[in-house]
Design a protein around this motif. Structure first.
Motif, PDB file in Angstrom:
ATOM      1  N   ARG A  47     -10.663 -22.042  17.981  1.00  0.00           N
ATOM      2  CA  ARG A  47      -9.656 -22.865  17.310  1.00  0.00           C
ATOM      3  C   ARG A  47     -10.365 -24.019  16.596  1.00  0.00           C
ATOM      4  N   TRP A  48     -10.104 -24.148  15.287  1.00  0.00           N
ATOM      5  CA  TRP A  48     -10.655 -25.264  14.555  1.00  0.00           C
ATOM      6  C   TRP A  48      -9.743 -25.645  13.405  1.00  0.00           C
ATOM      7  N   GLN A  49      -9.884 -26.874  12.995  1.00  0.00           N
ATOM      8  CA  GLN A  49      -9.072 -27.404  11.891  1.00  0.00           C
ATOM      9  C   GLN A  49      -9.848 -27.258  10.585  1.00  0.00           C
ATOM     10  N   LEU A  50      -9.169 -26.734   9.562  1.00  0.00           N
ATOM     11  CA  LEU A  50      -9.816 -26.614   8.274  1.00  0.00           C
ATOM     12  C   LEU A  50     -10.045 -28.002   7.696  1.00  0.00           C
ATOM     13  N   PRO A  51     -11.262 -28.278   7.199  1.00  0.00           N
ATOM     14  CA  PRO A  51     -11.540 -29.621   6.676  1.00  0.00           C
ATOM     15  C   PRO A  51     -10.695 -29.930   5.456  1.00  0.00           C
ATOM     16  N   ALA A  52     -10.438 -31.222   5.255  1.00  0.00           N
ATOM     17  CA  ALA A  52      -9.601 -31.645   4.137  1.00  0.00           C
ATOM     18  C   ALA A  52     -10.257 -31.334   2.806  1.00  0.00           C
ATOM     19  N   LEU A  71     -10.803 -11.394  10.370  1.00  0.00           N
ATOM     20  CA  LEU A  71      -9.415 -11.424   9.938  1.00  0.00           C
ATOM     21  C   LEU A  71      -9.321 -12.265   8.681  1.00  0.00           C
ATOM     22  N   LEU A  72      -8.188 -12.151   7.988  1.00  0.00           N
ATOM     23  CA  LEU A  72      -7.883 -13.043   6.893  1.00  0.00           C
ATOM     24  C   LEU A  72      -6.428 -13.451   7.007  1.00  0.00           C
ATOM     25  N   ALA A  73      -6.144 -14.696   6.622  1.00  0.00           N
ATOM     26  CA  ALA A  73      -4.784 -15.232   6.710  1.00  0.00           C
ATOM     27  C   ALA A  73      -4.550 -16.105   5.484  1.00  0.00           C
ATOM     28  N   ASN A  74      -3.280 -16.118   5.003  1.00  0.00           N
ATOM     29  CA  ASN A  74      -2.987 -16.917   3.816  1.00  0.00           C
ATOM     30  C   ASN A  74      -2.075 -18.083   4.157  1.00  0.00           C
ATOM     31  N   THR A  75      -1.744 -18.857   3.125  1.00  0.00           N
ATOM     32  CA  THR A  75      -0.958 -20.069   3.334  1.00  0.00           C
ATOM     33  C   THR A  75       0.498 -19.777   3.656  1.00  0.00           C
ATOM     34  N   LEU A  76       0.912 -18.525   3.517  1.00  0.00           N
ATOM     35  CA  LEU A  76       2.256 -18.126   3.955  1.00  0.00           C
ATOM     36  C   LEU A  76       2.239 -17.676   5.408  1.00  0.00           C
ATOM     37  N   ASN A  77       1.064 -17.786   6.042  1.00  0.00           N
ATOM     38  CA  ASN A  77       0.842 -17.374   7.436  1.00  0.00           C
ATOM     39  C   ASN A  77       0.900 -15.867   7.627  1.00  0.00           C
ATOM     40  N   ASN A  78       0.759 -15.134   6.536  1.00  0.00           N
ATOM     41  CA  ASN A  78       0.535 -13.702   6.662  1.00  0.00           C
ATOM     42  C   ASN A  78      -0.942 -13.499   7.019  1.00  0.00           C
ATOM     43  N   ALA A  87      -8.172  -4.189  17.992  1.00  0.00           N
ATOM     44  CA  ALA A  87      -7.690  -4.056  19.374  1.00  0.00           C
ATOM     45  C   ALA A  87      -8.006  -5.270  20.229  1.00  0.00           C
ATOM     46  N   ARG A  88      -8.833  -6.205  19.709  1.00  0.00           N
ATOM     47  CA  ARG A  88      -9.279  -7.298  20.575  1.00  0.00           C
ATOM     48  C   ARG A  88      -8.886  -8.679  20.098  1.00  0.00           C
ATOM     49  N   VAL A  89      -8.396  -8.808  18.879  1.00  0.00           N
ATOM     50  CA  VAL A  89      -8.125 -10.128  18.309  1.00  0.00           C
ATOM     51  C   VAL A  89      -6.628 -10.345  18.134  1.00  0.00           C
ATOM     52  N   THR A  90      -6.171 -11.534  18.544  1.00  0.00           N
ATOM     53  CA  THR A  90      -4.800 -11.972  18.315  1.00  0.00           C
ATOM     54  C   THR A  90      -4.833 -13.287  17.550  1.00  0.00           C
ATOM     55  N   TYR A  91      -4.234 -13.301  16.365  1.00  0.00           N
ATOM     56  CA  TYR A  91      -4.213 -14.503  15.528  1.00  0.00           C
ATOM     57  C   TYR A  91      -3.153 -15.466  16.040  1.00  0.00           C
ATOM     58  N   THR A  92      -3.518 -16.757  16.193  1.00  0.00           N
ATOM     59  CA  THR A  92      -2.570 -17.768  16.681  1.00  0.00           C
ATOM     60  C   THR A  92      -2.601 -19.024  15.816  1.00  0.00           C
ATOM     61  N   GLY A  93      -3.205 -18.922  14.617  1.00  0.00           N
ATOM     62  CA  GLY A  93      -3.342 -20.100  13.772  1.00  0.00           C
ATOM     63  C   GLY A  93      -2.108 -20.400  12.934  1.00  0.00           C
ATOM     64  N   ASN A  94      -2.227 -21.443  12.104  1.00  0.00           N
ATOM     65  CA  ASN A  94      -1.119 -21.866  11.233  1.00  0.00           C
ATOM     66  C   ASN A  94      -1.709 -22.536   9.989  1.00  0.00           C
ATOM     67  N   LEU A  95      -1.542 -21.871   8.832  1.00  0.00           N
ATOM     68  CA  LEU A  95      -2.061 -22.402   7.570  1.00  0.00           C
ATOM     69  C   LEU A  95      -0.945 -22.857   6.637  1.00  0.00           C
ATOM     70  N   THR A  96       0.279 -22.945   7.159  1.00  0.00           N
ATOM     71  CA  THR A  96       1.411 -23.273   6.287  1.00  0.00           C
ATOM     72  C   THR A  96       1.508 -24.758   5.998  1.00  0.00           C
ATOM     73  N   ALA A  97       1.046 -25.603   6.880  1.00  0.00           N
ATOM     74  CA  ALA A  97       1.177 -27.053   6.695  1.00  0.00           C
ATOM     75  C   ALA A  97      -0.087 -27.732   7.169  1.00  0.00           C
ATOM     76  N   ASP A  98      -0.252 -28.996   6.739  1.00  0.00           N
ATOM     77  CA  ASP A  98      -1.404 -29.777   7.161  1.00  0.00           C
ATOM     78  C   ASP A  98      -1.150 -30.405   8.530  1.00  0.00           C
ATOM     79  N   PRO A  99      -2.146 -30.544   9.413  1.00  0.00           N
ATOM     80  CA  PRO A  99      -3.479 -29.962   9.202  1.00  0.00           C
ATOM     81  C   PRO A  99      -3.466 -28.453   9.414  1.00  0.00           C
ATOM     82  N   LYS A 100      -4.199 -27.741   8.580  1.00  0.00           N
ATOM     83  CA  LYS A 100      -4.257 -26.286   8.671  1.00  0.00           C
ATOM     84  C   LYS A 100      -5.217 -25.889   9.797  1.00  0.00           C
TER      85      LYS A 100
END
Length: 517
Positions: A47-52, A71-78, A87-100
């Motif tokens: 888990r890390w925060q994307l730099p400003a 993995l890849l994820a976009n700002t719509l959280n797709n 089979a081993r990775v579960t995405y739990t991030g959030n790129l829709t709002a700051d901080p991403k």
């Protein structure tokens, strides 16, 4: 999983080759967040925060240490997990709002997963600085190698070096190894635990040393091989040692060597540095007050060869060590003059943990019993373990593991140590197996709590049902025993009636029947 817009998987493999070339040219472009430390087969939560200063982007690519796309994820959280990570990775991030925030769990970690996980902006080639995290997979340090001087000298400094290598990956994990030490299997408290270990040889007795490596926030190695410290005395090569057991009498006898310089008296000096006795060339002698009750002088210094001899009664362990000679006092040591006293004794052991009873839990992965040697000369060569009076043939070392703990693990355990002198008395501990646990954080309790939805009420109900089940089984067993006893009594009574003589039946006729006849 939803596919990110504007990007197709067909372009990712081509871009990956460009990324690998780019990372070689540009080197490390980011200072990553604090590393994640896990053991093999565990789950790593990254888990890390994307730099400003990330700039504008529509998708973030997570790239593994090997250069593969995780993995890849976009700002719509797709997002989409790719390749072997599905089979081993579960995405739990959030790129829709700051901080991403980029976050995902990586299950069943293996050593090849270790390294830096970094970010690509809208692809694999445009690396985002200061974006990512290091995954450190912990390993047990290799068994240390312990080295020291071949001929340590009494009264001088000696340095022991304990060397181990880390098996944690990646190699730049920044974890450090520290070392703990034992002398004669007893922990040594040192000012700064580590290697090398430097100290002054302050005893003329031999000791064994060993060390163990521990990685910060990591695992502990096995103990090193023993280093046997046999101090040499530069001033004396002593006669053959005297070997006795405690409470016995030690008879010392050695010849005074021909040495330069005259003397009128010889002082016998104990291992602690105290004077035991003094004798002169007229054969007058005097025993020091501390030894008056136990020492008898039997030597002769009147003629050549001059012989120092005395008996030391009721020997105790503190008497052990080198007895040397002083010329006209205790400071001028006569070379090659003296004798070593070795006090032999059977081992003394203590079985730990010492609490009675020692409580363990069903399913506990590694409950250890340790047969701690508190005294032994010579060293213990083997250990004897029993469980409820029966020998444990597989237990031959000072440690015995109940792994995992089962209901049959309960009962009385004993251990004893054996050396060439004899076998110690046994030390015992009672192990009580419990089916619930007092600690909320115990792994068995944690599993039960998870199975009941992390509910205290449901957990208590589960324990109650277990207790009721055990109680019912006990009551059924008692009832069965009672029925068996009653049937046995009834059967014995029937056999007894059948064995009675036939004429005895006449006397069993009721009185009213006789009167009617």
């Amino acid at each position: 999983m939803n596919n990110p817009t504007r990007y197709s998987m067909d372009t990712l493999q081509t871009s990956l080759m460009i990324y690998v070339i780019g990372i070689v040219i540009h080197g490390v472009q980011c200072q990553l967040s604090s590393p994640v430390l896990v053991r093999e087969s565990e789950t790593a939560s990254l888990r890390w925060q994307l730099p400003a200063a990330s700039g504008s982007f529509t998708a973030v690519y997570v790239i593994s240490p090997s250069g593969a796309l995780v993995l890849l994820a976009n700002t719509l959280n797709n997002y989409q997990v790719t390749g072997n990570y599905t089979a081993r990775v579960t995405y739990t991030g959030n790129l829709t709002a700051d901080p991403k925030v980029m976050a995902f769990d990586l299950r069943n970690v293996v050593r090849s997963d270790a390294g830096d996980y970094i970010c690509g902006r809208n692809g694999l080639t445009d690396i985002i600085p200061q974006c990512g995290q290091k995954l450190v997979v912990l390993g047990q340090p290799a068994k240390p190698s312990l080295n020291g001087p071949s001929a340590p000298v009494f009264g001088r400094q000696v340095t022991l070096t304990c060397s181990a290598t880390s098996t944690t990956v990646p190699a730049d994990h920044s974890l450090t190894l520290t070392y703990t030490w034992q002398r004669d299997n007893t922990d040594i408290i040192v000012t700064s635990p580590g290697s090398p270990f430097t100290f002054t040889v302050s005893s003329r007795d031999s000791h064994s040393y060993r060390c163990r490596a521990r990685e910060s926030r990591g695992l502990e190695s096995d103990w090193s091989q023993l280093y046997n410290l046999e101090p040499q005395c530069v001033q004396c090569q002593l006669s053959s040692p005297v070997l006795v057991r405690e409470s016995e009498t030690a008879s010392f006898r050695w010849q005074i060597p021909a040495v330069p310089g005259s003397f009128t008296a010889v002082y016998v000096i104990s291992p602690s540095g105290a004077a035991v006795l003094q004798a002169n060339i007229a054969n007058y002698h005097q025993v020091s007050p501390d030894y008056t009750a136990r020492v008898t002088y039997t030597g002769n210094l009147t003629a050549a060869p001059k012989v120092m001899a005395f008996d030391l009664r009721s020997v105790v362990r503190s008497d052990a060590g080198n007895y040397t000679c002083g010329r006209n006092g205790i400071t001028s040591i006569i070379p090659q003059c003296g004798q070593k006293l070795v006090v032999l004794d059977v081992p003394e052991v203590t079985l730990s943990p010492t609490c009675q009873p020692h409580r363990v839990y069903v399913g506990q992965p590694n409950a250890q019993l340790i047969c701690q040697v508190t005294a032994a000369n010579p060293s213990v060569t083997s250990y004897i373990w029993t469980h409820n009076g029966s020998p444990i043939s597989s237990a031959t070392s000072r440690e015995y593991s109940l792994s995992p703990v089962s209901r049959s693990s309960g009962g009385s355990y004993t251990c004893a140590g054996r050396n060439s002198v004899g076998t110690s008395s046994v030390s015992a501990v009672t192990v009580e197996v419990q089916y619930s646990c007092a600690s909320r954080d115990h792994p068995v309790q944690a599993v039960k709590r998870k199975a009941t939805g992390d509910s205290d009420d449901l957990y208590r109900q589960l324990l109650t049902l277990e207790n009721e089940r055990d109680k019912a089984e006990t009551e059924r067993a008692a009832a069965e025993t009672e029925r068996s006893r009653e049937e046995t009594v009834k059967l014995k009574l029937e056999i007894k009636l059948l064995e009675r003589p036939l004429e005895s039946e006449v006397f069993s006729i009721p009185i009213q029947t006789l009167s009617e006849s």
